[in-house]
Scaffold this motif. Sequence first.
Motif, PDB file in Angstrom:
ATOM      1  N   SER A   1     -70.556  -4.841  -3.240  1.00  0.00           N
ATOM      2  CA  SER A   1     -69.127  -4.601  -3.408  1.00  0.00           C
ATOM      3  C   SER A   1     -68.334  -5.362  -2.349  1.00  0.00           C
ATOM      4  CB  SER A   1     -68.826  -3.104  -3.304  1.00  0.00           C
ATOM      5  OG  SER A   1     -69.204  -2.611  -2.033  1.00  0.00           O
ATOM      6  N   ASP A   2     -67.097  -5.652  -2.674  1.00  0.00           N
ATOM      7  CA  ASP A   2     -66.183  -6.317  -1.742  1.00  0.00           C
ATOM      8  C   ASP A   2     -66.746  -7.653  -1.234  1.00  0.00           C
ATOM      9  OD1 ASP A   2     -63.876  -6.683  -0.319  1.00  0.00           O
ATOM     10  OD2 ASP A   2     -64.586  -5.555   1.440  1.00  0.00           O
ATOM     11  N   ILE A   3     -67.107  -8.546  -2.167  1.00  0.00           N
ATOM     12  CA  ILE A   3     -67.602  -9.873  -1.782  1.00  0.00           C
ATOM     13  C   ILE A   3     -66.647 -10.929  -2.315  1.00  0.00           C
ATOM     14  CG2 ILE A   3     -70.032  -9.178  -1.711  1.00  0.00           C
ATOM     15  CD1 ILE A   3     -70.351 -10.373  -4.487  1.00  0.00           C
ATOM     16  N   SER A   4     -66.688 -12.099  -1.706  1.00  0.00           N
ATOM     17  CA  SER A   4     -65.838 -13.221  -2.128  1.00  0.00           C
ATOM     18  C   SER A   4     -66.618 -14.525  -1.968  1.00  0.00           C
ATOM     19  CB  SER A   4     -64.552 -13.277  -1.295  1.00  0.00           C
ATOM     20  OG  SER A   4     -64.853 -13.617   0.047  1.00  0.00           O
ATOM     21  N   ASP A   5     -66.035 -15.594  -2.521  1.00  0.00           N
ATOM     22  CA  ASP A   5     -66.701 -16.899  -2.423  1.00  0.00           C
ATOM     23  C   ASP A   5     -66.845 -17.354  -0.976  1.00  0.00           C
ATOM     24  OD1 ASP A   5     -66.939 -17.015  -5.131  1.00  0.00           O
ATOM     25  OD2 ASP A   5     -65.177 -18.310  -5.454  1.00  0.00           O
ATOM     26  N   ALA A   6     -65.945 -16.913  -0.122  1.00  0.00           N
ATOM     27  CA  ALA A   6     -65.996 -17.329   1.285  1.00  0.00           C
ATOM     28  C   ALA A   6     -67.238 -16.798   1.992  1.00  0.00           C
ATOM     29  CB  ALA A   6     -64.745 -16.862   2.013  1.00  0.00           C
ATOM     30  N   ASP A   7     -67.880 -15.772   1.402  1.00  0.00           N
ATOM     31  CA  ASP A   7     -69.085 -15.210   2.031  1.00  0.00           C
ATOM     32  C   ASP A   7     -70.314 -16.094   1.807  1.00  0.00           C
ATOM     33  OD1 ASP A   7     -67.701 -12.925   2.907  1.00  0.00           O
ATOM     34  OD2 ASP A   7     -67.928 -11.999   0.920  1.00  0.00           O
TER      35      ASP A   7
END
Length: 295
Positions: free
Chosen positions: A5-11
């Motif tokens: 949960s709460d992931i984005s491409d920046a990770d």
Amino acid sequence: MSIFSDISDADFVDVLPARPAGPAPLVISVKLFGRKNRQSPRLQLNMSSDLESEIGGGRFAIQFAAAKGLLRVKADDRGAYEAVPSGRGDRRLIRCPLPPGVFAGSEPAEPEFYVDAIGRQILVEMPQAFLRSAPVPATPKPLAPAELPRLPRPPVRRPAETVTAELMGDPPPERSALAGRGEEDTHMRALLGLTPTFPRRIGGQSFAPAEAAILEVLLRREQVNRYGLLVATHDPAKGEDERDEKIIDVFISRMRARVQALGFDILNRRGGEFYLSGDAKARLKQLISEQEAPE
């Protein structure tokens, strides 16, 4: 909280494939050839033999799309350029004049490229370092009369004995002096004793034109160095000879087993000169005369 949960491409960061071990399949560079006061830059492609075999062919046409910065190396039996052994490992060299918009002075680079096996061509993306604008030379100030250079002396044709000594074992000229000597190389080939009638098949063994030329020179001369054999194995019709002298070791290594099958061997002295013993020359003459004799 779940890790999903709460992931984005920046990770995330890209995971790139590992570069294969060993030399790069293609290296591009600019080399200078010619005499020291008349050197000209050449574009050099240093490729693996596997890459060459993918498109098949020993001769190539080379084209350049300046708008896209793409170099095309296309297998063509009538192409103006030939891939030659580099003398270092299983590599091949192709050299051509600098295409318009490509400049010298860059370090060797490993460019991006695409192999079109069906079209028998390689598309090479020219590195940006080779495409940078050429520097504008500064306007030189006028020279004083005392600073004006002296006019060069007119060229003098060297005596035959001087040229012959150079071919037979005296220290050879600098490698940069070997290009652009078509007329003199033809003169040297005559001094070496090369003839158009020397056989390429001897005692049941077949030899390539360059290999047969090596045998003929060794038969007719007491000894000859690598430079002399380089001249003997070059076809003047192909233009400037830009091969490394180490190619002679490659030729002799490849033909040694066939020469030994004829009952003799090619010898070399510590100084780098190659020669045939008296018995070897007699054996070679005997084999040639036997196959020339009418049945």
